[in-house]
Design an enzyme around this catalytic site. Structure first.
Site, short mmCIF file in Angstrom:
data_model
loop_
_atom_site.label_atom_id
_atom_site.label_comp_id
_atom_site.label_asym_id
_atom_site.label_seq_id
_atom_site.Cartn_x
_atom_site.Cartn_y
_atom_site.Cartn_z
N HIS A 45 0.99 -1.25 -0.11
CA HIS A 45 0.02 0.01 -0.03
C HIS A 45 0.78 1.31 0.16
O HIS A 45 1.83 1.27 0.50
CB HIS A 45 -0.76 0.02 1.25
CG HIS A 45 -0.33 -0.02 2.73
ND1 HIS A 45 0.17 -1.54 3.07
CD2 HIS A 45 0.07 0.69 3.61
CE1 HIS A 45 0.56 -1.16 3.98
NE2 HIS A 45 0.44 -0.09 4.58
N HIS A 90 0.76 5.10 1.12
CA HIS A 90 0.17 6.18 2.02
C HIS A 90 0.35 7.58 1.19
O HIS A 90 1.28 8.01 0.56
CB HIS A 90 1.08 6.51 3.26
CG HIS A 90 1.01 5.37 4.04
ND1 HIS A 90 0.17 5.14 5.24
CD2 HIS A 90 1.60 4.09 4.13
CE1 HIS A 90 0.51 4.10 5.87
NE2 HIS A 90 1.38 3.42 5.29
P1 AMP Z 1 1.88 0.40 7.31
O1 AMP Z 1 2.21 0.74 8.72
O2 AMP Z 1 2.66 1.19 6.17
O3 AMP Z 1 1.60 -1.03 7.30
O4 AMP Z 1 0.43 1.07 7.36
C1 AMP Z 1 -0.93 0.53 7.79
C2 AMP Z 1 -1.80 1.45 7.70
O5 AMP Z 1 -3.16 1.02 7.59
C3 AMP Z 1 -1.96 2.25 9.13
O6 AMP Z 1 -1.66 3.48 8.89
C4 AMP Z 1 -3.12 2.05 9.68
O7 AMP Z 1 -3.76 2.95 10.37
C5 AMP Z 1 -4.05 1.60 8.48
N1 AMP Z 1 -5.15 0.61 8.64
C6 AMP Z 1 -5.08 -0.41 9.33
N2 AMP Z 1 -6.58 -1.18 9.43
C7 AMP Z 1 -7.34 -0.15 8.50
C8 AMP Z 1 -8.39 -0.20 7.96
N3 AMP Z 1 -9.28 -1.36 8.30
N4 AMP Z 1 -8.98 0.95 7.41
C9 AMP Z 1 -8.06 1.75 6.92
N5 AMP Z 1 -6.70 1.95 7.26
C10 AMP Z 1 -6.39 0.93 8.33
#
Ligand code: AMP
Ligand code: ZN
Length: 133
Positions: A100, A102
């Site tokens: 993903h 950001h």
């Molecule tokens: P990373 O640390 O790069 O793996 O980012 C994962 C991101 O996903 C974090 O910023 C979380 O807040 C976000 N996240 C986790 N679960 C969900 C969800 N169900 N909907 C939207 N964002 C999410």
């Protein structure tokens, strides 16, 4: 849950999300614990874990979508700039093992720290409606 992956579940519609963009390849939705207002995630619908196991073709297509969504956020919000972040591996802060990107909106001089803040679900719902493309 497919691939035991929460982002696959979101892509399949099994878990709700604050969706702002969708096409045949990707989904973009607001991060539930945002770094800043409008913090969004762009994911491919097909599962891969990170940058290294995602094909060049898919990455090229995703980054074009990241650009499109970021451009929209920049015009739709008060937003002076934005960071693109993409974490790979636990050591780099990756918590969800589905690749993903950001998109983190920034304001000039903001005191942003790259830490998740508990999102307000009503505010996220309203923002997602405002940002829907
Ligand atoms: P990373 O640390 O790069 O793996 O980012 C994962 C991101 O996903 C974090 O910023 C979380 O807040 C976000 N996240 C986790 N679960 C969900 C969800 N169900 N909907 C939207 N964002 C999410
Ligand atoms: Zn997945």
């Amino acid at each position: 849950m497919k691939n035991n992956c929460i982002f696959c579940a979101i892509a399949e519609g099994e878990i709700p999300s604050f969706k702002i963009y969708e096409d045949e390849l990707v989904l973009a939705y607001l991060d539930i614990n945002p770094f800043s207002a409008g913090h969004a995630l762009v994911i491919p619908k097909a599962h891969s874990e990170g940058l290294l196991d995602t094909s060049d073709e898919t990455l090229a297509a995703i980054i074009a979508r990241v650009k499109k969504v970021a451009a929209h956020i920049k015009t739709a919000l008060p937003c002076d700039g934005f960071n693109i972040m993409q974490n790979n591996g636990e050591a780099a802060g990756q918590t969800v093992r589905h690749v993903h990107f950001h998109i983190i909106p920034r304001m000039a001089g903001d005191p942003l720290s790259f830490e998740n803040r508990k999102g307000d679900m009503d505010a996220l719902k309203a923002l997602a409606a405002r940002l829907a493309m």
